[in-house]
Design an enzyme around this catalytic site. Sequence first.
Site, PDB file in Angstrom:
ATOM      1  N   GLU A 153       0.817  -1.211   0.000  1.00 14.15           N
ATOM      2  CA  GLU A 153       0.000   0.000   0.000  1.00 14.15           C
ATOM      3  C   GLU A 153       0.852   1.262   0.000  1.00 14.15           C
ATOM      4  OE1 GLU A 153      -2.815   0.335  -0.930  1.00 14.15           O
ATOM      5  OE2 GLU A 153      -4.293   0.984   0.539  1.00 14.15           O
ATOM      6  N   ASP A 154       1.942   1.244   0.708  1.00 20.34           N
ATOM      7  CA  ASP A 154       2.686   2.477   0.948  1.00 20.34           C
ATOM      8  C   ASP A 154       3.993   2.624   0.167  1.00 20.34           C
ATOM      9  OD1 ASP A 154       0.697   3.088   2.668  1.00 20.34           O
ATOM     10  OD2 ASP A 154       1.788   2.555   4.481  1.00 20.34           O
TER      11      ASP A 154
END
Length: 706
Positions: A91-92
Site C-alpha cells: 500500500e505504501d
Amino acid sequence: MATAEDRGTRRVHTPDDSFKSLFERCANYMDSAALDLVRRAYAFAERAHRGTSRQSGEPYIEHPLAVARWLAERNVTVDCIAAALLHDVVEDTPVSLQRLSNRFGPVVAHLVDGVTKFDAIENPDDADDEMTRIRERKHREQAETLRKLLLAMAEDPRVALIKLADRLHNIRTLDAKRPDRQAAKARETMDMYVPLAARLGMAEVKYELQDTCLRYIDPQRYAWLTRRIAEEVAARASRTEATTRAIQQVIVQHGIDAVVTPRVKHLYSVEQRIAPMNIDVGEINDLITYRILVHERHDCYTTLRAIHSQWQQLDARVRDYIGSPKLNGYQSLHTTVFGMDGLFDVHIRTHEMQRMADHGPVLLAAARPIEATDRTQALSWIEQVRSWQSELSPSAKDFMDAVRGDLFRDQIFIFTPKGDIKDLASGATVLDLAYRIHTDLGEQCSGAKVTGSNNIVRIEGRDYELRSGEIVEIIRDELVHPDASWQRMVRTHHARDSIQHYLRVHGLPVDEVPEEEAESCSQMASIRLAFCCEPGPNDDLLGVANGKRLIVHRAQCWHVTEDADVLTAVASNGHGNHTANGSNGNGHHPTPDSGSPGRQFLHMRWETIHPDKYRISLNITGHDRSGLMHDVAEVIAEADLNLVRVGAQTISDRYKATIWVTVEVRDQEQLQRVSQRLMGVEGVVSIERRDRIPRARSRVALMDHA
Ligand code: MN
C-alpha cells in the site's frame, strides 16, 4: 496493562532493537527455516519503508514490527509474522504484490493483499495527506473492494487477525495522530473493528480497543469513569479480599485445585452497564467478578456445586456456556450468589477455556498451520464473517451498504477442486461459475462434476443451481457452443453479457422463443403454463391470477410460494419480519409489486385447463456414439413435436451421454409414443422427465430476474 508501562518507560532505540526482541520471541517456537523467513521479511520491509516515519517521528518500520511482535507473543505461524512485517509494503511503497509473492510465496502475498484491501475501506477523510485521501477515495469507489475483502477474509481468517493486530497498534499510538483525526479513527474502530474482534472471540483485543477508543471519543467521560471505578474498587477492597478468601476456602474444602482471581470489569463494559440507566458506578454489583480457573471440564461443575452449597443462588438460572458455548467459542459457567455483603458474580472455567475467551478460535488456530481444504471450517468462518456484517453499528452499516449494495449477503461460496473459493450471487448456476472462471470455459461448458456436503460426486448440467460449500469442477467440451437458450441458464450479468456477446459476434439469434409471442399465438390468451416449472398432467397445480392473466405453476414451484409469501406479508400488513415458507428471515425483503395488488392464488386441475399443448423436458441417457444426437432429433421431428431446446453432455467416462430436450406435446399419449420411439434408438438406455421445479433461491435473485 503491561503495555502502558512499556510506553511510559520506552527509551530511544533503533528498529534493529525491536527486531531483535521480535526474533527472540519467535525463536521460542519456530524452527530455523521459519526464523530465516522472519529475518528476510524484516530486511525487505525495513528497506521498503526506509526514509519514512510515523507521525510520532519514529521510523515507519517500528509499526509493522510492533504488529508482528504482538502476533508472535501469541505464537502464530511464520506466514502470519512475515505478512505482518510486510503488511504495509504494497500500500505504501512501490513494491508490487507479485514481487512479494515471488520472494515470500503466495500465502504471505495473499495475506498482505487481504490486509491491503482492508485499508481501502477505511474512512478516507481520516487520511493524513491529500495523496492518501485521493487514493483511498478511489478505492472506496470500487464496489468490488469490500467483496474482495470479505472473500480474502473468508479464504484465510488470518487476514482479519493481522488487521486487528494492525489496528490495535494504531490505536495504542493514537496520541501521535493529529487531534482532529483521533476521534474519527477511534469511532471507526468502534464501528468496524470492535464487532470484528467480538465476532472472532478475541475479548482481549475487544476490551483494549473499546477502552482506548472511548478515551478519544469522550475524554471527559473516560476520565470520570477511570476515577469512579478506581474509587469504587478501593472502597470495596476489603470486601473483595474477604470474598476471594472465602471462595478459596470453599474450594479447598471440596478438594478442588483452582485459582481464584477478583476481576474488575473493563471500563467500557461499565459504561455499557450504567449509561443506558443513567446510574453511578457504585450502583452496579458486578463491578467485580470472581474468576475461578480449574483444570478439567468436570471440575467446573464440581466447583459450581461447591459455590452453591455455600451461598444462596440469586435465581435458579445458571448460565451454562460450557454446555452450549457462544458462537465465538466462549465457554464458561456464570452464576450470581448472595454473599456476605450482597450479591457477587462467579465465572468458572478451565485454563484452556480462558485461553479461548481471551484469544478466540481464529487466533488459536493461527498458532497452527491452517488446513486450507477444510470446507466445513471455511464455511463456518464465512458464516462468522457474515454475522459480523450484521452486527456492525448503524453508521458503519450505512457506509458498508452504500459500498456493496447487496453483494455479500446473498452470496454463495463455491470451492474449486484446488480449494480456491469463488463467490457468486445465490441462484447462480454451473454456467455462471464457468464464465466467472474464464469466458472460454463458459463457452465450452457442458456441465460440472459437483461434490456435495455428503462427498458424493455427481454430474450436473450447466443449468444446475449451485449451493454454498459444493466443490465444482467444470466439464469442458470443445464441441459445445453457446446458443440463445443459454441466457436462461445464468443469473449473473457477466455470464449473460458474455453469452450475448458470443451470439452477436457469431451472428446467432439472441432472442429465444419470446414468451409474449408464444402466449399470444396460443389459444390460451389468458391462461398460460409457466415455463419455469413446466407443469403437466398429474402435477399439483397452482394458478396465479393477475387481472385477466392466469399463469399456472406446479404447486411446489418456488416462484409461486415466493409470490404467495410476499402476498401474505402484504395482506397481514407486515413488511418486516415475515418468515414463512422457510425464508431466511434476515429482514431482507423485496418490495411487493404494488402495481398488481389483485393477485390471487387458485388450486387448479389439469382437466379444467385442457391446454392444447404443454412443455416437458426429458433426459435421454444413452451410450455415446456419433450420430446419437442426430437420431434423437430425427425421432422428435418425425413425431411432429415442437422442439424448444436441446442440449447434450458427455459424462466423464466418455461412454455415456445425456441429451436433454424440451418439447411441446399435445397429451400424454403423444408423449408415450415418442418415448417408445426414442427408446428404440440405438444406444438409448433411459428416458426420464427432467424435473424443472425451481428451488428456493434468494429474493434478490428473483428481483434480479424480474
Ligand atoms: Mn499498518
